[in-house]
Design a protein around this motif. Sequence first.
Motif, PDB file in Angstrom:
ATOM      1  N   LEU A 199      -2.437  10.111  10.916  1.00 55.01           N
ATOM      2  CA  LEU A 199      -3.157   9.889   9.674  1.00 55.01           C
ATOM      3  C   LEU A 199      -2.617   9.049   8.568  1.00 55.01           C
ATOM      4  N   MET A 200      -1.312   9.103   8.470  1.00 58.24           N
ATOM      5  CA  MET A 200      -0.616   8.099   7.818  1.00 58.24           C
ATOM      6  C   MET A 200      -0.611   6.759   8.054  1.00 58.24           C
ATOM      7  N   ALA A 201      -0.537   6.819   9.520  1.00 55.39           N
ATOM      8  CA  ALA A 201      -0.755   5.285  10.295  1.00 55.39           C
ATOM      9  C   ALA A 201      -1.877   4.678   9.984  1.00 55.39           C
ATOM     10  N   ALA A 202      -2.810   5.566  10.106  1.00 53.37           N
ATOM     11  CA  ALA A 202      -4.329   5.010   9.738  1.00 53.37           C
ATOM     12  C   ALA A 202      -4.464   4.392   8.399  1.00 53.37           C
ATOM     13  N   ASP A 203      -3.868   5.437   7.514  1.00 50.12           N
ATOM     14  CA  ASP A 203      -3.861   4.900   5.793  1.00 50.12           C
ATOM     15  C   ASP A 203      -3.581   3.421   5.766  1.00 50.12           C
ATOM     16  N   ILE A 204      -2.390   3.202   6.485  1.00 49.37           N
ATOM     17  CA  ILE A 204      -1.717   1.948   6.476  1.00 49.37           C
ATOM     18  C   ILE A 204      -2.257   0.837   7.242  1.00 49.37           C
ATOM     19  N   ASN A 242      -0.535  16.257  13.148  1.00 47.83           N
ATOM     20  CA  ASN A 242      -1.187  14.767  13.220  1.00 47.83           C
ATOM     21  C   ASN A 242      -0.627  13.941  12.008  1.00 47.83           C
ATOM     22  N   TYR A 243      -0.317  14.600  11.102  1.00 47.96           N
ATOM     23  CA  TYR A 243       0.053  14.074   9.811  1.00 47.96           C
ATOM     24  C   TYR A 243       0.566  12.781   9.789  1.00 47.96           C
ATOM     25  N   PRO A 244       1.476  12.228  10.800  1.00 45.49           N
ATOM     26  CA  PRO A 244       1.844  11.042  10.973  1.00 45.49           C
ATOM     27  C   PRO A 244       0.848   9.881  11.524  1.00 45.49           C
ATOM     28  N   VAL A 255       3.488  -4.381   3.419  1.00 47.26           N
ATOM     29  CA  VAL A 255       4.567  -3.635   3.139  1.00 47.26           C
ATOM     30  C   VAL A 255       4.029  -2.278   2.317  1.00 47.26           C
ATOM     31  N   VAL A 256       4.992  -1.250   2.615  1.00 53.11           N
ATOM     32  CA  VAL A 256       4.573   0.052   2.308  1.00 53.11           C
ATOM     33  C   VAL A 256       5.822   0.559   1.457  1.00 53.11           C
ATOM     34  N   PRO A 257       5.873   0.627   0.228  1.00 51.60           N
ATOM     35  CA  PRO A 257       6.955   1.273  -0.757  1.00 51.60           C
ATOM     36  C   PRO A 257       6.965   2.775  -0.452  1.00 51.60           C
ATOM     37  N   VAL A 258       7.994   3.465   0.183  1.00 49.38           N
ATOM     38  CA  VAL A 258       7.891   4.860   0.053  1.00 49.38           C
ATOM     39  C   VAL A 258       9.537   5.525  -0.209  1.00 49.38           C
ATOM     40  N   GLY A 259       9.600   6.518  -0.263  1.00 50.78           N
ATOM     41  CA  GLY A 259      10.834   7.132  -0.157  1.00 50.78           C
ATOM     42  C   GLY A 259      11.680   7.366   0.932  1.00 50.78           C
ATOM     43  N   TYR A 289      -6.552  14.015   2.005  1.00 45.21           N
ATOM     44  CA  TYR A 289      -6.611  14.621   3.259  1.00 45.21           C
ATOM     45  C   TYR A 289      -5.075  15.278   3.676  1.00 45.21           C
ATOM     46  N   HIS A 290      -4.084  14.439   3.384  1.00 45.48           N
ATOM     47  CA  HIS A 290      -2.846  14.918   3.557  1.00 45.48           C
ATOM     48  C   HIS A 290      -2.317  16.094   3.066  1.00 45.48           C
ATOM     49  N   ALA A 291      -2.857  16.305   1.570  1.00 43.91           N
ATOM     50  CA  ALA A 291      -2.458  17.580   0.873  1.00 43.91           C
ATOM     51  C   ALA A 291      -3.302  18.826   1.433  1.00 43.91           C
ATOM     52  N   LEU A 328       0.758  -1.101  -0.016  1.00 53.76           N
ATOM     53  CA  LEU A 328      -0.120  -0.010  -0.038  1.00 53.76           C
ATOM     54  C   LEU A 328       0.701   1.199  -0.075  1.00 53.76           C
ATOM     55  N   THR A 329       0.723   2.092  -0.688  1.00 52.69           N
ATOM     56  CA  THR A 329       1.253   3.539  -0.720  1.00 52.69           C
ATOM     57  C   THR A 329       0.297   4.721  -1.092  1.00 52.69           C
ATOM     58  N   GLY A 330       0.740   5.871  -0.497  1.00 55.51           N
ATOM     59  CA  GLY A 330       0.080   7.047  -0.713  1.00 55.51           C
ATOM     60  C   GLY A 330       0.419   7.838  -1.730  1.00 55.51           C
ATOM     61  N   ILE A 331      -0.206   8.663  -2.392  1.00 59.30           N
ATOM     62  CA  ILE A 331       0.538   9.895  -3.236  1.00 59.30           C
ATOM     63  C   ILE A 331      -0.293  11.131  -2.976  1.00 59.30           C
ATOM     64  N   LYS A 332       0.758  12.031  -2.731  1.00 63.25           N
ATOM     65  CA  LYS A 332       0.280  13.085  -2.449  1.00 63.25           C
ATOM     66  C   LYS A 332       0.063  14.112  -3.665  1.00 63.25           C
ATOM     67  N   PRO A 333      -1.199  14.676  -3.720  1.00 60.07           N
ATOM     68  CA  PRO A 333      -1.441  15.229  -5.067  1.00 60.07           C
ATOM     69  C   PRO A 333      -0.879  16.612  -5.304  1.00 60.07           C
ATOM     70  N   TYR A 354      -3.098   1.585  -3.838  1.00 61.91           N
ATOM     71  CA  TYR A 354      -2.421   2.754  -4.114  1.00 61.91           C
ATOM     72  C   TYR A 354      -3.476   3.741  -3.978  1.00 61.91           C
ATOM     73  N   PHE A 355      -3.281   5.091  -3.028  1.00 63.15           N
ATOM     74  CA  PHE A 355      -4.430   6.086  -3.156  1.00 63.15           C
ATOM     75  C   PHE A 355      -3.817   7.386  -3.222  1.00 63.15           C
ATOM     76  N   ILE A 356      -4.762   8.426  -3.333  1.00 60.74           N
ATOM     77  CA  ILE A 356      -4.563   9.571  -3.483  1.00 60.74           C
ATOM     78  C   ILE A 356      -4.760  10.216  -2.089  1.00 60.74           C
ATOM     79  N   ASP A 390      12.763   9.698   2.483  1.00 62.93           N
ATOM     80  CA  ASP A 390      12.074  10.632   3.668  1.00 62.93           C
ATOM     81  C   ASP A 390      11.038  10.139   4.396  1.00 62.93           C
ATOM     82  N   GLN A 391      10.263   9.148   4.082  1.00 66.47           N
ATOM     83  CA  GLN A 391       9.280   8.506   4.719  1.00 66.47           C
ATOM     84  C   GLN A 391       9.404   7.424   5.916  1.00 66.47           C
ATOM     85  N   ARG A 392      10.798   7.179   6.030  1.00 66.22           N
ATOM     86  CA  ARG A 392      11.278   6.429   6.797  1.00 66.22           C
ATOM     87  C   ARG A 392      10.465   6.310   8.361  1.00 66.22           C
TER      88      ARG A 392
HETATM   89  N1  TRP Z   1       3.291  11.015   3.457  1.00 65.19           N
HETATM   90  C1  TRP Z   1       3.531  10.558   2.257  1.00 65.19           C
HETATM   91  C2  TRP Z   1       4.321  11.409   1.072  1.00 65.19           C
HETATM   92  O1  TRP Z   1       4.377  12.659   1.500  1.00 65.19           O
HETATM   93  C3  TRP Z   1       2.215  10.545   1.520  1.00 65.19           C
HETATM   94  C4  TRP Z   1       1.430   9.258   2.095  1.00 65.19           C
HETATM   95  C5  TRP Z   1       0.291   9.519   3.009  1.00 65.19           C
HETATM   96  C6  TRP Z   1       1.579   7.981   2.422  1.00 65.19           C
HETATM   97  N2  TRP Z   1      -0.293   8.344   3.468  1.00 65.19           N
HETATM   98  C7  TRP Z   1       0.851   7.410   3.203  1.00 65.19           C
HETATM   99  C8  TRP Z   1       2.793   6.945   2.019  1.00 65.19           C
HETATM  100  C9  TRP Z   1       0.489   6.062   3.522  1.00 65.19           C
HETATM  101  C10 TRP Z   1       2.762   5.717   2.279  1.00 65.19           C
HETATM  102  C11 TRP Z   1       1.444   4.966   2.971  1.00 65.19           C
HETATM  103  O2  TRP Z   1       4.762  10.942   0.175  1.00 65.19           O
END
Ligand code: TRP
Length: 334
Positions: A136-141, A132-134, A148-152, A42-44, A5-10, A37-39, A154-156
Motif C-alpha cells: 500500500l505504501m509503494a502504491a501511495d508513492i 500488505n502494508y509495504p 523523493v520521499v522524506p521519511v525517518g 488506510y495505513h492507520a 511526497l510523504t505520508g503521515i500516520k494519524p 503530503y497526505f494523511i 525506520d522507513q528505509r
Molecule cells: N509508513 C509511514 C510511517 O509509518 C507512513 C506512510 C504511509 C508513508 N505511506 C507513505 C510515508 C508513503 C512515506 C510515503 O511513518
Amino acid sequence: MKIALTGIKPTGTPHLGNYLGMIRPALNLARDYEAYYFIADYHAMTTVKDGAELRALSYDVAAVWLALGLDPARVTLYRQSDIPEVTELTWILACITPKGLMNRAHAYKASVDENRERDRDPDAGVNMGLFNYPILMAADILLPAANVVPVGADQRQHLEMTQDMAEAFNATYGPILTVPEAIIPDDVATIVGLDGRKMSKSYGNVIPIFDDPKQLRKTVMRIVTDSRPPDEPKNPEEDTIYQLYRHVAPPEAASSMAERYLAGGLGYGTAKGELYEALESTFGPARERYQEIVGDRAEIDRILAGGADRVRARAVPLLEKIRDAVGVCPLPAR
Ligand code: TRP
C-alpha cells in the motif's frame, strides 16, 4: 519541479520530536519541491479499529499541519482514502511482488519473531493489512510518480521495497513507473527527551507542543538534570535543556545560553524558564490556530478535497496507462 511526497500516520497529538524531526523538515522541503503530503488513514486501519476515532485522528493531523504553517495553496494536502486509485494499484503491485519479500518486512517479521518466542502460532494477531502494508505504501508513492520521499530511518526498508516493486513492474510491463529516492535525515538530528534518551512516545519522555502554557511549563520543569549548583560551569553539549533550546530559540539566544553555561552562573531552573519561554513563543500562536481549525471540519474537508483533485489529476492518467499495460479494461467513468 520534482515531486516530494510523504505520508503521515494519524496517531494523535504531536510532540517536539515529531515537529523537529518530521514536520519542520517537510515544510522546509516544500520550498524546493512540488510537495504532496497526505494523511495515511488506510495505513492507520491496521491498528485503529474504531471508525469515529480514525476520523477524529485524521482531522486532527490535518489541523496540526495547517496550524504549523502548511500552506494548502502551495502544498497538496490530502487524505489517502480520497484516492481510491491507490488501493487499486496496491492489488496490481501485489501481483508482481514475491511473498518472500514481504516475509522479510521489519514490522511483520517483528510480530512473527515475538510470536515464536512466546510459543504462539507465528501469524497470531497478524492481519493481512499489516502484511500488505509495504505494498500500500509503494502504491501511495508510485501513483503520483514521486521523485523523493522524506521519511525517518525506520522507513528505509519500505522505500527499498518500493524501488524493487517499481523496477519489477517496469521490467515486466515497460518503463511506466518512476523509481523514487528516499530522503533520510542523519542520526545526529535525534531529538532528546525529558530524560536524555531519544524523545519517543514509548519512553514517556515527550514534550507535547500544543499543551496549554501551564502544562507546558510543568513538562519543561520535569527535564532531568544533575544537582550541580548554578555557579559551576557546565558543558552545554551534555545538557538536555540546551540541546532542546538550540532548536527552538533564535541563534543568538542559543549561543548566549551556551556561553553562560560554560562561564558558570547559569542554573538549571533559569535555563528551564528560558526554554519554556522559547517553546511558548514558538508554539503559542500555532496552538491557537490549531484550536480554531480542528473544530471546523467543513473547512478541513474543503482543503482536503482540493488536494485530492490535484492528486487524482496526476494519478488517473497514470493508472490508465497501467491498466492498459497489464491488460485489464480502461477505468470505468466516475
Ligand atoms: N509508513 C509511514 C510511517 O509509518 C507512513 C506512510 C504511509 C508513508 N505511506 C507513505 C510515508 C508513503 C512515506 C510515503 O511513518
